[in-house]
Design a protein around this motif. Structure first.
Motif, PDB file in Angstrom:
ATOM      1  N   LYS A 159      -5.577  25.536   2.732  1.00 36.33           N
ATOM      2  CA  LYS A 159      -4.725  26.586   3.305  1.00 36.33           C
ATOM      3  C   LYS A 159      -4.882  27.927   2.602  1.00 36.33           C
ATOM      4  N   ARG A 163      -6.098  31.409   4.439  1.00 36.83           N
ATOM      5  CA  ARG A 163      -5.376  32.692   4.386  1.00 36.83           C
ATOM      6  C   ARG A 163      -6.277  33.801   3.854  1.00 36.83           C
ATOM      7  N   GLU A 194      -0.051  23.556   7.903  1.00 32.77           N
ATOM      8  CA  GLU A 194       0.051  24.934   7.406  1.00 32.77           C
ATOM      9  C   GLU A 194      -1.162  25.760   7.813  1.00 32.77           C
ATOM     10  N   ASP A 197      -0.694  26.535  11.482  1.00 32.12           N
ATOM     11  CA  ASP A 197       0.320  27.570  11.697  1.00 32.12           C
ATOM     12  C   ASP A 197      -0.231  28.959  11.388  1.00 32.12           C
ATOM     13  N   ALA A 198      -0.971  29.066  10.278  1.00 31.43           N
ATOM     14  CA  ALA A 198      -1.557  30.363   9.914  1.00 31.43           C
ATOM     15  C   ALA A 198      -2.537  30.830  10.985  1.00 31.43           C
ATOM     16  N   TRP A 229       7.228  31.556   8.299  1.00 32.20           N
ATOM     17  CA  TRP A 229       6.394  32.105   9.372  1.00 32.20           C
ATOM     18  C   TRP A 229       5.939  33.520   9.060  1.00 32.20           C
ATOM     19  N   GLN A 232       2.987  33.311   6.995  1.00 31.80           N
ATOM     20  CA  GLN A 232       1.785  32.957   7.755  1.00 31.80           C
ATOM     21  C   GLN A 232       1.166  34.180   8.428  1.00 31.80           C
TER      22      GLN A 232
END
Length: 314
Positions: A159, A163, A194, A197-198, A229, A232
């Motif tokens: 994750k 990002r 995660e 979601d990102a 959120w 994210q």
């Protein structure tokens, strides 16, 4: 050397083993039986950091040739337990950075150094590549399976690397691989929530997906879930198809704590309008007439809070 580069250098001492099984499946078999190696390739094979460093600093060394069509940086990153320090030496200690080829591909897989670093979850190496060689790195480069670095990071559940890649200006999270899968699809298929979601937010940070709304509703508009959120990448004034913002949803359930958090802490636009031109203040006033309103006192408090924080009554 910049502070950020220093941080990347000292990262990855233990690596990221959260998806080690996935990583091993996609590692290139280049680390199998020893091929005909050059001196610098042999130093990698034998894990001799001292000799490796000396060869890197010697301008006579063919720094990109580890032997038999092996790019040195890709080779250093291809091991099951990558020669991390050697990769970082290549990226930081060469006498002439222009000598280093950071875009070469492994002929067997089409993987670049970025692919190899990403699939192992080595955020420090990824950061070094992007920080020092960002003008050369093609972040959307696809390997022979059609996977970009973002595909590999998402599929392996790294994750932090996902990002980091999403911060790249030219990153395209919508590319599909040979199986017609996007990075989001791979993250969902592998259960890496995660990452998924990102990537969901990255597709359009100003769009309030139904999945996001429902998740926040399920938490009763808990600050921690809203913060999740936003972390994210979701924008505080993101809207859905009807131009509803999170503030309007919080008002609709008379959650004054969420309203205070969104406006006071996160500077949500108190005068944002939905598709019909209605503001948060309009929504609040309209609720006074709603039957079965649970807590009209809270609704009154929200009304007064909105006025004190810039809501336009006109």
């Amino acid at each position: 050397m910049s502070v950020q580069v220093e941080e990347w250098i000292h990262m990855d001492t233990q690596g990221d083993s959260s998806a080690q099984e996935d990583v091993q499946k996609c590692l290139n078999p280049v680390v199998g039986p020893r091929p005909n190696l050059t001196p610098i390739g042999l130093a990698i094979w034998n894990n001799n950091e001292q000799i490796f460093r000396s060869l890197v600093k010697d301008k006579r060394t063919h720094i990109n040739n580890a032997g038999e069509n092996l790019n040195t940086l890709v080779y250093a990153l291809a091991f099951k337990e990558p020669r991390l320090e050697m990769a970082k030496i290549l990226l930081t200690e060469g006498e002439d950075e222009d000598r280093l080829d950071v875009t070469a591909k492994d002929p067997g897989s089409g993987n670049t150094a970025l692919h190899m670093a990403v699939q192992n979850g080595y955020k420090g190496v990824v950061g070094l590549l992007l920080e020092k060689y960002g003008d050369k790195i093609k972040v959307n480069e696809q390997n022979l399976d059609g996977n970009t670095a973002l595909h590999l990071a998402a599929g392996a559940g790294h994750k932090d690397v996902v990002r980091l890649l999403l911060e790249c200006k030219n990153i395209n999270p919508s590319l599909t691989n040979s199986d017609d899968k996007t990075p989001f699809n791979l993250a969902k298929d592998k259960g890496h929530q995660e990452c998924a979601d990102a990537l969901l937010v990255a597709s359009d940070p100003m769009f309030l997906h139904e999945q996001i709304i429902q998740d926040i509703k399920d938490s009763n508009f808990a600050e921690a879930r809203i913060e999740y959120w936003l972390n994210q990448g979701l924008k505080i004034d993101a809207t859905n198809e009807d131009k509803y913002v999170l503030l309007m949803y919080a008002i609709n359930v008379s959650n004054i704590e969420a309203v205070q958090f969104l406006i006071g802490d996160k500077q949500a636009n108190v005068n944002a309008q939905d598709r019909l031109g209605r503001t948060a203040l309009f929504w609040t006033i309209n609720l006074f007439a709603a039957e079965g309103l649970i807590d009209k006192d809270k609704n009154k408090d929200i009304f007064e809070f909105l006025l004190k924080n810039g809501a336009n009554p006109l």
